[in-house]
Design an enzyme around this catalytic site. Structure first.
Site, PDB file in Angstrom:
ATOM      1  N   HIS A 194       1.520   3.539  -8.401  1.00 43.27           N
ATOM      2  CA  HIS A 194       0.280   2.934  -7.909  1.00 43.27           C
ATOM      3  C   HIS A 194       0.088   1.503  -8.409  1.00 43.27           C
ATOM      4  O   HIS A 194      -0.990   0.936  -8.237  1.00 43.27           O
ATOM      5  CB  HIS A 194      -0.917   3.795  -8.330  1.00 43.27           C
ATOM      6  CG  HIS A 194      -0.949   5.137  -7.632  1.00 43.27           C
ATOM      7  ND1 HIS A 194      -0.302   6.237  -8.143  1.00 43.27           N
ATOM      8  CD2 HIS A 194      -1.519   5.526  -6.468  1.00 43.27           C
ATOM      9  CE1 HIS A 194      -0.486   7.266  -7.319  1.00 43.27           C
ATOM     10  NE2 HIS A 194      -1.210   6.865  -6.308  1.00 43.27           N
ATOM     11  N   ARG A 213      -8.812  15.336  -2.228  1.00 45.93           N
ATOM     12  CA  ARG A 213      -9.421  14.047  -1.996  1.00 45.93           C
ATOM     13  C   ARG A 213      -8.933  13.539  -0.644  1.00 45.93           C
ATOM     14  O   ARG A 213      -7.979  14.082  -0.076  1.00 45.93           O
ATOM     15  CB  ARG A 213      -9.087  13.038  -3.104  1.00 45.93           C
ATOM     16  CG  ARG A 213      -7.615  12.667  -3.150  1.00 45.93           C
ATOM     17  CD  ARG A 213      -7.305  11.725  -4.299  1.00 45.93           C
ATOM     18  NE  ARG A 213      -8.014  10.465  -4.165  1.00 45.93           N
ATOM     19  CZ  ARG A 213      -7.569   9.415  -3.497  1.00 45.93           C
ATOM     20  NH1 ARG A 213      -6.409   9.457  -2.853  1.00 45.93           N
ATOM     21  NH2 ARG A 213      -8.266   8.302  -3.448  1.00 45.93           N
ATOM     22  N   GLU A 234      -5.646  10.988   5.316  1.00 46.97           N
ATOM     23  CA  GLU A 234      -4.835  11.913   4.536  1.00 46.97           C
ATOM     24  C   GLU A 234      -5.760  12.811   3.719  1.00 46.97           C
ATOM     25  O   GLU A 234      -6.636  12.311   3.010  1.00 46.97           O
ATOM     26  CB  GLU A 234      -3.910  11.163   3.575  1.00 46.97           C
ATOM     27  CG  GLU A 234      -2.807  10.381   4.243  1.00 46.97           C
ATOM     28  CD  GLU A 234      -1.936   9.640   3.250  1.00 46.97           C
ATOM     29  OE1 GLU A 234      -0.952   9.023   3.694  1.00 46.97           O
ATOM     30  OE2 GLU A 234      -2.250   9.669   2.037  1.00 46.97           O
ATOM     31  N   LYS A 292      -3.647  -2.059   2.594  1.00 47.35           N
ATOM     32  CA  LYS A 292      -3.603  -0.971   3.564  1.00 47.35           C
ATOM     33  C   LYS A 292      -2.828  -1.345   4.826  1.00 47.35           C
ATOM     34  O   LYS A 292      -2.606  -0.496   5.695  1.00 47.35           O
ATOM     35  CB  LYS A 292      -5.027  -0.538   3.942  1.00 47.35           C
ATOM     36  CG  LYS A 292      -5.740   0.281   2.867  1.00 47.35           C
ATOM     37  CD  LYS A 292      -7.103   0.746   3.337  1.00 47.35           C
ATOM     38  CE  LYS A 292      -7.747   1.680   2.326  1.00 47.35           C
ATOM     39  NZ  LYS A 292      -7.058   2.983   2.227  1.00 47.35           N
TER      40      LYS A 292
END
Length: 332
Positions: free
Chosen positions: A184, A214, A259, A311
């Protein structure tokens, strides 16, 4: 089970990801296994979601794996965790879909049955000679979710095994063997705001058998499930053609991609399993729920530039907003 469902059913089961008009990175974790109502329907009643796209998406996964076997990775020390993940997923399927999935144990032999695919198979846990494929390949050929397994050692989590065919602008083959924090590393804001540290600590504290979930989101052109970095030459140009093309086409070409990520601590190996299920809904279908069209517009309008760039939606955000202004029931 049919291979397609009605447009209304597709919209009804879509996990719309925005509770408000502004989106920022957060851990946004909640217990799994309960249904969440939306303005169009509901989602999330099961940890593994089987729907009318089951056969189609499994065929797409099989095609991708045949073309690029590197989408499956399992470092040698993770083989026991892969078996643990397979058996856990089988148990979950049998619990959540008892009419079509069955798992039984007789002595050292397990018997697995998947009526949706016509599979009846017996195996011995840990014996690769009793499976037709490695355990993650075998079970991921029967679920629509991608799977990543995180090993916990040296006070960190490591992405050391998985099968990912539906990545959104990333590569599991590149990330395998990295720590959770390294994976990440490129994500803006989550380090300075300590979000990734909180997420890492949360995962480290997961107890065996616990499961949470999540959501995450992005935009995808032309409804492609596989937008991994490996195939960027095939789909990268789609963003440009959408941005340069007629506005009237945006509603059908641009998709909101959600997702649903399930986080499960495996009881036998102690590994943390990520299940990543991808849902796609065209802007036209989003706008068919008036409040969704308005909210999506406001989220895109407010999204900071660095987050939009990460993104991969810098090109598609503006035409998406223009289309929503015209067709998306945006309230002035």
């Amino acid at each position: 089970m049919t291979t397609t469902d009605s447009r209304a059913d597709h919209i009804a089961r879509f996990p719309f990801p925005f509770p408000g008009d502004q989106y920022r990175y957060s851990t946004n974790v909640e217990p799994a296994g309960h249904s969440t109502d939306t303005l169009a329907g509901s989602w999330g009643a099961t940890r593994i979601a089987i729907d009318a796209d089951y056969q189609r998406e499994l065929a797409e996964r099989e095609r991708i794996l045949a073309e690029d076997p590197s989408r499956h990775q399992c470092l040698p020390h993770m083989v026991p965790a892969a078996w643990d993940a397979m058996l856990t997923l089988m148990r979950t399927l049998a619990d959540e879909y008892p009419g079509t999935m069955t798992l039984e144990r007789r002595g050292d032999t397990w018997f697995w049955k998947n009526d949706l695919l016509g599979i009846e198979h017996s195996f011995v846990f840990g014996d690769p000679a009793t499976l037709p494929a490695p355990p993650l390949v075998y079970i991921c050929g029967q679920i629509q979710e991608d799977v990543v397994l995180l090993d916990q050692r040296e006070g960190e989590l490591w992405g050391d095994a998985g099968l990912v065919t539906f990545a959104a602008d990333w590569s599991f083959g590149f990330d395998v063997g990295m720590s959770f924090l390294e994976i990440h590393g490129p994500v803006p804001r989550i380090h300075s705001e300590k979000i990734i540290t909180r997420a890492h600590n949360f995962l480290m504290r997961l107890e065996p058998g616990q499961s949470y979930r999540r959501t995450n989101w992005s935009l995808t052109v032309d409804g492609k499930l596989d937008t991994s970095t490996e195939t960027y030459p095939r789909w990268g140009k789609d963003r440009r053609t959408l941005a340069d093309g007629p506005l009237d086409e945006v509603g059908d070409r641009l998709f909101l991609r959600t997702e649903v990520q399930h986080l499960i601590r495996l009881a036998h190996s102690g590994t943390v399993m990520f299940l990543i299920r991808t849902y796609l809904l065209s802007f036209r279908d989003v706008a068919s729920v008036p409040e969704w069209g308005d909210r999506l517009y406001r989220v895109l309008e407010d999204l900071p530039v660095d987050m939009a760039e990460y993104k991969g939606i810098s090109r598609t955000r503006e035409p998406g907003m223009r289309w929503l202004l015209t067709h998306g029931n945006v309230v002035p």
